[in-house]
Design an enzyme around this catalytic site. Structure first.
Site, PDB file in Angstrom:
ATOM      1  N   CYS A  92       0.850  -1.188   0.000  1.00 38.87           N
ATOM      2  CA  CYS A  92       0.000   0.000   0.000  1.00 38.87           C
ATOM      3  C   CYS A  92       0.888   1.242   0.000  1.00 38.87           C
ATOM      4  O   CYS A  92       1.750   1.395   0.871  1.00 38.87           O
ATOM      5  CB  CYS A  92      -0.906  -0.015   1.232  1.00 38.87           C
ATOM      6  N   GLU A  93       0.686   2.112  -0.972  1.00 36.85           N
ATOM      7  CA  GLU A  93       1.549   3.290  -1.061  1.00 36.85           C
ATOM      8  C   GLU A  93       1.223   4.347  -0.006  1.00 36.85           C
ATOM      9  O   GLU A  93       1.981   5.292   0.175  1.00 36.85           O
ATOM     10  CB  GLU A  93       1.471   3.903  -2.456  1.00 36.85           C
ATOM     11  N   HIS A  94       0.114   4.178   0.701  1.00 33.94           N
ATOM     12  CA  HIS A  94      -0.265   5.164   1.722  1.00 33.94           C
ATOM     13  C   HIS A  94       0.352   4.866   3.087  1.00 33.94           C
ATOM     14  O   HIS A  94       0.607   5.792   3.861  1.00 33.94           O
ATOM     15  CB  HIS A  94      -1.790   5.217   1.854  1.00 33.94           C
ATOM     16  N   HIS A  95       0.560   3.571   3.400  1.00 34.39           N
ATOM     17  CA  HIS A  95       1.102   3.198   4.707  1.00 34.39           C
ATOM     18  C   HIS A  95       2.344   2.313   4.618  1.00 34.39           C
ATOM     19  O   HIS A  95       2.926   1.965   5.642  1.00 34.39           O
ATOM     20  CB  HIS A  95       0.041   2.469   5.544  1.00 34.39           C
ATOM     21  N   GLN A 133      -5.019  -0.773  -4.881  1.00 34.28           N
ATOM     22  CA  GLN A 133      -5.578  -1.940  -5.556  1.00 34.28           C
ATOM     23  C   GLN A 133      -6.330  -1.564  -6.827  1.00 34.28           C
ATOM     24  O   GLN A 133      -6.291  -2.302  -7.828  1.00 34.28           O
ATOM     25  CB  GLN A 133      -6.499  -2.703  -4.599  1.00 34.28           C
ATOM     26  N   HIS A 161      -5.989  -5.872   3.165  1.00 31.77           N
ATOM     27  CA  HIS A 161      -4.999  -4.809   3.341  1.00 31.77           C
ATOM     28  C   HIS A 161      -4.616  -4.710   4.816  1.00 31.77           C
ATOM     29  O   HIS A 161      -5.475  -4.485   5.673  1.00 31.77           O
ATOM     30  CB  HIS A 161      -5.565  -3.473   2.862  1.00 31.77           C
ATOM     31  N   CYS A 163      -3.078  -2.349   6.197  1.00 35.44           N
ATOM     32  CA  CYS A 163      -3.330  -0.996   6.703  1.00 35.44           C
ATOM     33  C   CYS A 163      -4.757  -0.863   7.224  1.00 35.44           C
ATOM     34  O   CYS A 163      -5.064   0.070   7.969  1.00 35.44           O
ATOM     35  CB  CYS A 163      -3.064   0.045   5.619  1.00 35.44           C
TER      36      CYS A 163
END
Length: 203
Positions: A92-95, A133, A161, A163
């Site tokens: 996940c590019e956010h977390h 995703q 996920h 996250c």
């Protein structure tokens, strides 16, 4: 890019075009992060952690090269080809936490058919990156449509996920489902329904 007639018998060598990973810089960054989190990166148990973490991320972010092998559709096969439950692991590019699950990838052949293992290779090509995703699902479908020129493409990804399961709402076991369709699988209701039925999902 579609496969031209001149390249029909020549496998395409597929390499992901990404910035080279700077392992020493990544190791220093991990050591700084450990320090910022109140840990001693020089302690006995953490001394080699920066190297291990940098190498782990390098592996997870580097897809393997492969040859895109296609064959003439001499028999004129015009039914759905579906590879189910292809393992998917991404970040996940956010977390920067993993998400993992399965992909179902299908296509309606045109003039060419694809070596089945290459469907899994294409999934890996885009999964080994910082991702969301939704984008991953569309990238796989778009790539197959562009390179194989089939009559239709369908991609479904089901993933959990971390996250979402390890932090925040902590919805352990919750799975996210995304889909992307092209051609006949998008436009023809019966073909669309067949694809989703074979993946075990309701359209």
């Amino acid at each position: 890019m579609a496969i031209s007639a001149d390249l029909e018998s020549v496998p395409l060598h597929i390499v992901a075009r990404r910035e080279e990973i700077d392992l020493p810089a990544a190791q220093r960054a991990v050591a700084d992060l450990l320090t910022a989190l109140g840990r001693d990166p020089h302690s006995a148990h953490l001394a080699d952690t920066p190297r291990r973490v940098a190498n782990a991320y390098a592996e997870m972010l580097t897809p393997r090269e492969f040859e895109l092998t296609t064959f003439p559709n001499d028999e004129g096969y015009d039914e759905l080809v579906l590879a189910k439950d292809i393992p998917v692991q991404s970040l996940c590019e956010h977390h920067l936490l993993p998400f993992q699950g399965v992909a179902h990838v299908g296509y309606l052949p045109g003039d060419r058919i694809l070596g089945l293992s290459k469907l899994a290779r294409v999934v890996e090509l885009f999964a080994r990156d910082f991702q969301v995703q939704e984008r991953l699902t569309k990238q796989v479908a778009d790539w197959l449509q562009d390179h194989l020129a089939p009559k239709g493409v369908g991609v479904v990804i089901e993933a959990e996920h971390q996250c979402m399961s390890l932090r925040g709402v902590r919805a352990t076991g919750s799975r996210t489902v995304t889909s992307s369709l092209h051609g006949t699988l998008r436009e023809n209701p019966s073909s669309r329904a067949e694809f989703f039925a074979l993946t075990g999902l309701t359209p």
